[in-house]
Enzyme design. Structure first.
Site, PDB file in Angstrom:
ATOM      1  N   GLY A 208       0.829  -1.218   0.000  1.00 17.86           N
ATOM      2  CA  GLY A 208       0.000   0.000   0.000  1.00 17.86           C
ATOM      3  C   GLY A 208       0.848   1.245   0.000  1.00 17.86           C
ATOM      4  O   GLY A 208       2.045   1.196  -0.269  1.00 17.86           O
ATOM      5  N   ASN A 209       0.210   2.361   0.272  1.00 17.23           N
ATOM      6  CA  ASN A 209       0.947   3.627   0.351  1.00 17.23           C
ATOM      7  C   ASN A 209       0.315   4.508   1.426  1.00 17.23           C
ATOM      8  O   ASN A 209      -0.713   4.151   1.996  1.00 17.23           O
ATOM      9  CB  ASN A 209       0.977   4.320  -1.023  1.00 17.23           C
ATOM     10  CG  ASN A 209      -0.412   4.657  -1.492  1.00 17.23           C
ATOM     11  OD1 ASN A 209      -1.065   5.528  -0.944  1.00 17.23           O
ATOM     12  ND2 ASN A 209      -0.893   3.940  -2.514  1.00 17.23           N
ATOM     13  N   ILE A 210       0.918   5.665   1.670  1.00 15.62           N
ATOM     14  CA  ILE A 210       0.511   6.468   2.833  1.00 15.62           C
ATOM     15  C   ILE A 210      -0.460   7.593   2.474  1.00 15.62           C
ATOM     16  O   ILE A 210      -0.608   8.541   3.234  1.00 15.62           O
ATOM     17  CB  ILE A 210       1.750   7.052   3.547  1.00 15.62           C
ATOM     18  CG1 ILE A 210       2.606   7.854   2.542  1.00 15.62           C
ATOM     19  CG2 ILE A 210       2.559   5.954   4.219  1.00 15.62           C
ATOM     20  CD1 ILE A 210       3.703   8.675   3.203  1.00 15.62           C
TER      21      ILE A 210
END
Ligand code: PMT
Length: 400
Positions: A208-210
């Site tokens: 995922g990413n932030i």
């Protein structure tokens, strides 16, 4: 200091009690509020409550204090009229220009922005009569918020709940902040994606990413404040739904693609602000991947995800549809941005620098917006809402 003058219209639905909370928010933030309840709404909340909470008399009938010509003055003098809840009956009257009480007279005389926050049972909301009335009001420039989905009166659940009073207040605040500028996205359907996709590896792990979704949500809220019907495709966000926006929750890039293609079918504009994973694990382990003592972990094979933005740009629902992308860059932002604009085939590309606390998760952002026509618009550092408004200015110019 100018105290914005707000008319709070209340029509006869059980959600009238929630308008007390909305009124409190307006008065506590320095707005002068005149409450105009319909006679039916007084079955749910009495006049004394409105007078006590607003500090002003509440008026229902055109025949009270006739010498002050209230049926004309209240609407003429308002900076904003918000009707919450707006029942199916009230929407029908407003769409047809009926004026048989003070609130409907006020709606005819108001020249300021008008926001309707509908609340009714799902069947009434979905009825073609109501939908046509809503379309008429939107076409004329009124903001009709989408009802929320959830528990309705009695045992029923579905679409038709009054949006959260805090979210209605936020939507009204954005409308007032425009200072009477025209609602240049009225009658338009805008699709915005926000947040970050998650690509599952096993039942408890993902790539995922932030992304927090703040930029996508700011785009959705400001588009609604400019009169658009908004569909927000929210990927793994924790933020409260903006009022009056249809929120579609997704998680993976493949789900986002499906939702984006469906929503884009009748959209005037699609803005991809979501951070989409370019790759996903080639295989999903149905049970949690275990570590084996003494052995190296197996490498994770990845496959490419479809490029949603490029696909939306290449297969537009209509020749007039606009497609906007974002580019998150850590270095040589403009150079990479220009190449990305060509590769993705979109009309506008918002190039924002990320990393070291910039853009991702922050309340502020700055960018250069590249146009396929060669234009470059510098957006200085500021709230994500400000960037959103500059982008909508560019979109509105191109939609004309
Ligand atoms: O959510 P916040 O915390 O507020 O942060 C905002 C943001 C930094 C996420 C936002 O401003 C932003 O830059 N979003 C785009 C992030 C990104 O994925 O950039 P990219 O350069 O990798 O992708 C370019 C464009 O292609 C984007 O519009 C993206 O949505 C789209 N894309 C990317 C990959 C893919 N497989 N499909 C796509 O559609």
């Amino acid at each position: 200091m100018h105290q914005p003058r707000v008319v709070l219209g209340v029509s006869g639905g059980i959600a009238a009690y929630k308008a007390c909370e909305l009124l409190r928010r307006f008065t506590e933030s320095g707005h002068q509020v005149t409450v105009v309840p319909t006679a039916a709404s007084l079955h749910f909340v009495g006049e004394a409550t409105w007078a006590a909470l607003s500090g002003r008399p509440a008026a229902t009938e055109t025949w009270e204090r006739v010498h002050e010509v209230p049926h004309v003055r209240i609407g003429q003098q308002a900076d904003l009229v918000v009707v919450a809840p707006a029942t199916a009956d009230l929407l029908a009257k407003a769409a047809h220009g009926l004026a048989d009480d003070l609130l409907t007279n006020t709606l005819l005389t108001a020249r300021c922005p008008v926001v309707f926050a509908p609340a009714m049972h799902t069947e009434m909301w979905e009825h073609p009569a109501t939908q046509e009335n809503v379309a008429t009001l939107r076409r004329r420039g009124a903001i009709v918020l989408e009802p929320a989905v959830g528990r309705l009166t009695g045992v029923d659940t579905g679409k038709g709940r009054l949006p959260d009073p805090g979210a209605i207040f936020e939507a009204c605040r954005l409308v007032l902040a425009r200072g009477g500028l025209p609602l240049d996205l009225a009658g338009r359907h805008v699709v915005v994606s926000g947040g970050g996709t998650r690509e599952p590896l096993d039942p408890v792990r993902f790539l995922g990413n932030i992304s927090s979704g703040k930029q996508g949500y700011a785009l959705a809220a400001t588009a609604a404040a400019r009169g658009a019907r908004v569909t927000l495709l929210a990927a793994n966000t924790e933020l409260p739904d903006p009022a009056g926006v249809d929120v579609v929750k997704v998680s993976t890039a493949l789900q986002l693609r499906e939702a984006a293609l469906a929503a884009a079918a009748d959209a005037d504009v699609v803005v991809m602000a979501a951070a989409v994973a370019d790759f996903r694990p080639a295989e999903y382990a149905a049970v949690k991947i275990k570590k084996v003592e003494g052995a190296e972990p197996a490498p994770v094979a990845l496959v490419r995800n479809p490029d949603i933005l490029a696909e939306l740009s290449a297969h537009r629902a209509s020749a007039a549809q606009l497609v906007v992308g974002f580019a998150a860059e850590t270095d040589h932002a403009l150079e990479h941005g220009r190449a990305k604009l060509t590769r993705k085939g979109c009309d506008l590309l918002v190039v924002n620098e990320v990393g070291a606390g910039r853009a991702f998760g922050a309340d502020t952002n700055e960018a250069v917006i590249l146009g396929s026509d060669g234009s470059e618009t510098v957006v200085p550092h500021g709230p994500k809402e400000a960037l959103a408004d500059i982008l909508w200015d560019l979109v509105a110019q191109r939609l004309k």
